[in-house]
Enzyme design. Sequence first.
Site, PDB file in Angstrom:
ATOM      1  N   SER A 141       0.834  -1.190   0.000  1.00  0.00           N
ATOM      2  CA  SER A 141       0.000   0.000   0.000  1.00  0.00           C
ATOM      3  C   SER A 141       0.880   1.256   0.000  1.00  0.00           C
ATOM      4  CB  SER A 141      -0.965  -0.047   1.181  1.00  0.00           C
ATOM      5  OG  SER A 141      -1.992   0.906   1.027  1.00  0.00           O
ATOM      6  N   ASP A 195      -8.798  -4.583  -5.844  1.00  0.00           N
ATOM      7  CA  ASP A 195      -8.318  -3.823  -4.687  1.00  0.00           C
ATOM      8  C   ASP A 195      -9.121  -2.534  -4.521  1.00  0.00           C
ATOM      9  OD1 ASP A 195      -6.742  -2.283  -2.835  1.00  0.00           O
ATOM     10  OD2 ASP A 195      -5.048  -3.557  -3.321  1.00  0.00           O
ATOM     11  N   HIS A 246      -7.409  -6.000  -0.454  1.00  0.00           N
ATOM     12  CA  HIS A 246      -6.296  -5.059  -0.510  1.00  0.00           C
ATOM     13  C   HIS A 246      -4.994  -5.835  -0.395  1.00  0.00           C
ATOM     14  CE1 HIS A 246      -4.242  -1.313  -0.257  1.00  0.00           C
ATOM     15  NE2 HIS A 246      -3.884  -1.440   1.008  1.00  0.00           N
TER      16      HIS A 246
END
Length: 525
Positions: A237, A464, A494
Site C-alpha cells: 500500500s 483492490d 487489498h
Amino acid sequence: MPISAAQRAALLTATTVLLAAGCSDGGDQAADPVTPTGSATGLSALTSQKLSWAPCPPPSAAEGGGPAPSPLPGGAAWECSFLQVPLDWAEPEGETIELALIRAKARDSARRIGSLVFNFGGPGGSGVTALPGFATDYESLRSRYDLVSFDPRGVGRSDPVECATDKELDAYYALDFTPDDTAEERTLSDAQKRYAQGCEREAGAALPHVGTENAARDMDLMRQVLGDEKLHYFGISYGTELGGVYAHMFPENVGRAVFDAVVDPEAGVEDGALGQARGFQLALDNFAQDCVDRGDECALPGSSVSEIEAGITDLLAELDKKPIPGIGDRKLTQTQATNGIAQALYSKEFWPYLEQGLDAADGGDGALLLSLSDSMNGRSQDGSYSNIQAANAAINCVDFKERYTLGQAKERLGRFREASPVFGDFMGWSLASCSQWPVPGLWEHPDVSAPGAAPILVVGNTGDPATPYEGARSMVNALGKGVGVEVTYEGEGHGAYNSGSACVKKTVDDYLLAGKVPASGTVCR
C-alpha cells in the site's frame, strides 16, 4: 461475530482518506526537501551506530497497545531496538530522534541473503506491531532473510505525532464529514482547524520533517546500520509509494524489492481520491453481487446489486438524520457507518462482518459497524487511540502541496458522486482535509523514476478497493524501462501476497529467495 485483535490488525494495513484529518498553505514552517548539507562527521556517527537488540516490550499506546509479540514458529523470539536518525536530514549532525525497529532473524544463517525490510502502509501504520501479526504469512521468507520492520518517523514509538485526547477523538470521528448546509460546513471546518492546531502544538518542530522523503533517507541509513549492501524491501500500500521514492533517491542501493497493493505515483490528491472512490465502489459492487449470488443465504434485502446498494444508501441517509445505538453510550453516525463499510471491504474475509453489520444496523444496532470504524481509526476497546490517523494526516499533508478549501471540494462533488454513490461524498469532501494544516506540502505527486535500479516486482490486484489496480501499471511505467516488473492478481481485497493465491506467493518467493525475475505481465488467478 466479534472481531479479534489479529483481525483488527489485518484491517489496518492501509488507511483510506475518508477521515484524513486535516492539511494550509499558511504557516511559517515549510516541509523540507531533505537535501543533506551536514558534515561527514555527523553522517559517519550515524552510519557507524550499533543497534542494541533486546526482547520486544508490549506495543505502546501510540502503536495500538496489546501484549508483547508471541514467539515465532519454532520458538524464536522477536527482537527490538532503536535507530538514531536526524530530525532534520539537512543537518545530520543536529538533533536526532529514535525509530523503533523489530527483527526476526533468518532460520538458515548459512544461506542468509540479508535483511528484508517491510513497510505495511498507511501512512501511519506501525510496522513494529504489524510484522508479528503477519509473521506466519512471511515464514517462507524468513528461511533466508532477517525480517525487519519499523515505525516510521511520526508513527507509533518513533516520536509519534499526536493531535488530540482520546475523548476529543471520539467527538471528532463522530462528526458529519459530509456537511449538508453552511452551518455543518462551519462546524467541520472549525473542527479540522482545532485538530490541526493540536497536531502543531504537540508535534512542534518535528511536524515539517515527517514526510516520505525523510522516511526514505531513514531507510537507507537503516540499510547501512543493518550491514546490508542493498536494501531488500517489501512495501505494501503506502509502502509502495515509500519504496518508489526510495528507489528514485537511491537507485543504486535497491536490492530485491516487491511492491504489493500499489499506490498510483502519478495521481495527485484529487485523482487519488477519485481512484479510491471508484475502487471502494467496485469492491462494494462485488460484495453486493456475492450477496445476490447466494440468494436467500444473504441477510440483506434486494435481488440485484442496485437494490442491495440502494438499501445501503438509504441506511446512510437515515443515519445522517439520526444516529443509532452503537457501543456503550456511543452512537453510530453516518460517517462512522461509511468508515466501517470501507474498512470491511479491505478483505473478502471480512464480507461476512459487513453483511452482519449492515443487517444489524438496519435493525437499529450499530455496534458491529462502529467496531469496524474504530478499527480504521485505531481505537482500542478500552477507548484509547493509536496515532495511525494523526500520523496519516501529518505525512500526507507534508507530502502533498495541493490545498483545497471546503468550497473547492464542494464544487467537485459531482465527479465523486458519479464515481461512487456510496463513497463519493466522503471522498469528495476529504479533498479539504489538509486545508487547515500548518505546514506546506512538498510535491504534486512523488517522483519514483529509478533508472539503473534492480528489478522491482509490482503486484496489482484487480479487485483492490484502496489502491486500485491501475496504480500498478502506472508505477511500472513511472519506475522506468527495465525496472518495474508487472504482476497481476485477479482477485479481491487489498493486496495480493496474503490473499491465499499460491501463484502470487510462489512468484514473489521465487524472486526474493532465488532472484528469479518473472516475465512482466505475469497473471495469477
